[in-house]
Design an enzyme around this catalytic site. Structure first.
Site, PDB file in Angstrom:
ATOM      1  CG  ASP A  48      -1.987   0.965   0.996  1.00  0.00           C
ATOM      2  OD1 ASP A  48      -2.244   1.203  -0.051  1.00  0.00           O
ATOM      3  OD2 ASP A  48      -2.850   1.261   2.078  1.00  0.00           O
ATOM      4  CG  HIS A  88      -0.296   2.049  -9.271  1.00  0.00           C
ATOM      5  ND1 HIS A  88      -0.570   1.714  -7.993  1.00  0.00           N
ATOM      6  CD2 HIS A  88      -1.568   2.796  -9.648  1.00  0.00           C
ATOM      7  CE1 HIS A  88      -1.537   2.342  -7.591  1.00  0.00           C
ATOM      8  NE2 HIS A  88      -2.293   2.913  -8.464  1.00  0.00           N
ATOM      9  CG  LEU A 146       8.669 -17.334  -3.301  1.00  0.00           C
ATOM     10  CD1 LEU A 146       8.335 -17.406  -1.632  1.00  0.00           C
ATOM     11  CD2 LEU A 146       9.228 -15.946  -3.645  1.00  0.00           C
TER      12      LEU A 146
HETATM   13  C1  IPE Z   1      -5.748  -2.855  -0.269  1.00  0.00           C
HETATM   14  O1  IPE Z   1      -5.228  -1.284  -0.443  1.00  0.00           O
HETATM   15  C2  IPE Z   1      -5.534  -3.293  -1.601  1.00  0.00           C
HETATM   16  C3  IPE Z   1      -4.189  -3.523  -2.153  1.00  0.00           C
HETATM   17  C4  IPE Z   1      -3.202  -3.450  -1.675  1.00  0.00           C
HETATM   18  C5  IPE Z   1      -4.140  -4.054  -3.515  1.00  0.00           C
HETATM   19  P1  IPE Z   1      -6.366  -0.233  -0.497  1.00  0.00           P
HETATM   20  O2  IPE Z   1      -5.425   0.962  -0.721  1.00  0.00           O
HETATM   21  O3  IPE Z   1      -7.229  -0.602  -1.745  1.00  0.00           O
HETATM   22  O4  IPE Z   1      -7.141  -0.375   0.839  1.00  0.00           O
HETATM   23  P2  IPE Z   1      -8.002   0.657   1.358  1.00  0.00           P
HETATM   24  O5  IPE Z   1      -9.000   1.287   0.470  1.00  0.00           O
HETATM   25  O6  IPE Z   1      -6.936   2.215   1.896  1.00  0.00           O
HETATM   26  O7  IPE Z   1      -8.696   0.107   2.781  1.00  0.00           O
HETATM   27  C1  IPE Z   2      -1.550   0.231  -3.346  1.00  0.00           C
HETATM   28  O1  IPE Z   2      -1.299   1.597  -3.441  1.00  0.00           O
HETATM   29  C2  IPE Z   2      -1.745  -0.555  -4.808  1.00  0.00           C
HETATM   30  C3  IPE Z   2      -3.067  -0.649  -4.899  1.00  0.00           C
HETATM   31  C4  IPE Z   2      -4.050  -0.567  -4.136  1.00  0.00           C
HETATM   32  C5  IPE Z   2      -3.326  -1.289  -6.499  1.00  0.00           C
HETATM   33  P1  IPE Z   2      -2.539   2.712  -3.459  1.00  0.00           P
HETATM   34  O2  IPE Z   2      -2.967   3.000  -4.834  1.00  0.00           O
HETATM   35  O3  IPE Z   2      -3.463   2.281  -2.602  1.00  0.00           O
HETATM   36  O4  IPE Z   2      -2.041   3.886  -2.996  1.00  0.00           O
HETATM   37  P2  IPE Z   2      -2.298   4.975  -1.627  1.00  0.00           P
HETATM   38  O5  IPE Z   2      -3.008   4.011  -0.614  1.00  0.00           O
HETATM   39  O6  IPE Z   2      -3.592   5.731  -2.258  1.00  0.00           O
HETATM   40  O7  IPE Z   2      -1.410   5.578  -1.409  1.00  0.00           O
HETATM   41 MG    MG Z   3      -4.200   2.429  -0.474  1.00  0.00          MG
END
Ligand code: IPE
Ligand code: IPE
Ligand code: MG
Length: 246
Positions: free
Chosen positions: A22, A39, A133
């Site tokens: 995240d 990303h 793995l």
């Molecule tokens: C959780 O992250 C999903 C992934 C890392 C793929 P999100 O960024 O979508 O989660 P929330 O919305 O903060 O809970």
């Molecule tokens: C995690 O990073 C990747 C996915 C959920 C695909 P985010 O895109 O949720 O990044 P933040 O949390 O908005 O910073």
């Molecule tokens: Mg996120």
């Protein structure tokens, strides 16, 4: 250079580590860039952690790459994530083979665009004989989806006389989950400082040690992973027993 890796006790490594990757969007925005830029840079962290886990001889690494709920993001971002998946799988398959990594996925396969599914199936087939793995990508995954899906298939098997209601227990239930055959994660890491599970492996995390770090995913490196493993190794896992019984 000294590495935290040297402090790890090899016999006490988890067999399965799960990661909520995240913070990509915030990382990019801090740099004045679009979320998609974040990303793209997250791929480096995926490579690092996969390599670290493979080198340590960890059995399973599950990465939460795209949740069911993530389909509600702006179309531009969803499309970019899907094409990033296709290009990353294409470019990384060779490295996976070289490092003896087997690729698996959990989640709603039918929910994915055909181009993504095709690349995934191709990479899964090409790495299926690998014995190191197992890298599990959670894609279009959510735990409630998984549990509901398992419940439906259990109900069907009961209806067809393949399963007795009274035989259903933890083990049977686990066999209907997407993670069938895998040990539950001993350690779950979430980056970016958020303190929640976000619909990830709710059943499997029942007794998992949780580790949260402020590091944003695109900045995550092997040393951060070792740090989480070290923290895990310092914990006492009691499973309901008393400290004296351990
Ligand atoms: C959780 O992250 C999903 C992934 C890392 C793929 P999100 O960024 O979508 O989660 P929330 O919305 O903060 O809970
Ligand atoms: C995690 O990073 C990747 C996915 C959920 C695909 P985010 O895109 O949720 O990044 P933040 O949390 O908005 O910073
Ligand atoms: Mg996120």
């Amino acid at each position: 250079m000294e590495s935290l890796k040297d402090q790890l006790i090899r016999e006490k490594l988890p067999k399965h580590v799960a990661v909520i990757m995240d913070g990509n969007g915030r990382w990019a925005q801090k740099k004045g860039n679009s979320r998609i830029f974040g990303h793209q840079h997250g791929v480096t962290a995926v490579r690092e952690v996969t390599e670290a886990a493979a080198e340590l001889g960890i059995g399973y690494l599950t990465l939460y790459a795209f949740s069911t709920e993530n389909w509600s993001r702006p179309k531009r971002e969803v499309d970019a994530l899907m094409s990033l998946l296709v290009s990353t799988i294409s470019s990384e398959t060779k490295t996976l083979i070289k490092n003896n990594v087997r690729l698996n996925t959990i989640g709603c396969r039918e929910c994915l665009p055909a181009s993504v599914l095709k690349k995934l199936e191709d990479a899964e087939a090409k790495t299926s004989e690998n014995t190191g793995l197992t890298l599990v990508l959670a894609l279009s995954y959510s735990s409630r989806w998984e549990i509901v899906d398992a419940s439906k298939r259990i109900a069907r098997d009961v209806q067809n006389g393949k399963l007795n209601v009274d035989d259903i227990d933890d083990n049977i239930f686990s066999e209907y989950l997407a993670t069938k055959g895998m040990p539950d994660p001993e350690l779950m890491i979430r980056t970016s400082g958020e303190l929640r599970i976000s619909n990830f492996l709710l059943w499997q995390l029942a007794y998992t040690e949780l580790y949260f770090t402020e590091v944003l995913w695109p900045d995550y490196r092997k040393e951060d992973f070792y740090e989480a493993l070290l923290d895990y190794q310092r914990r006492e896992r009691r499973f309901g027993k008393t400290s004296q019984q351990i």
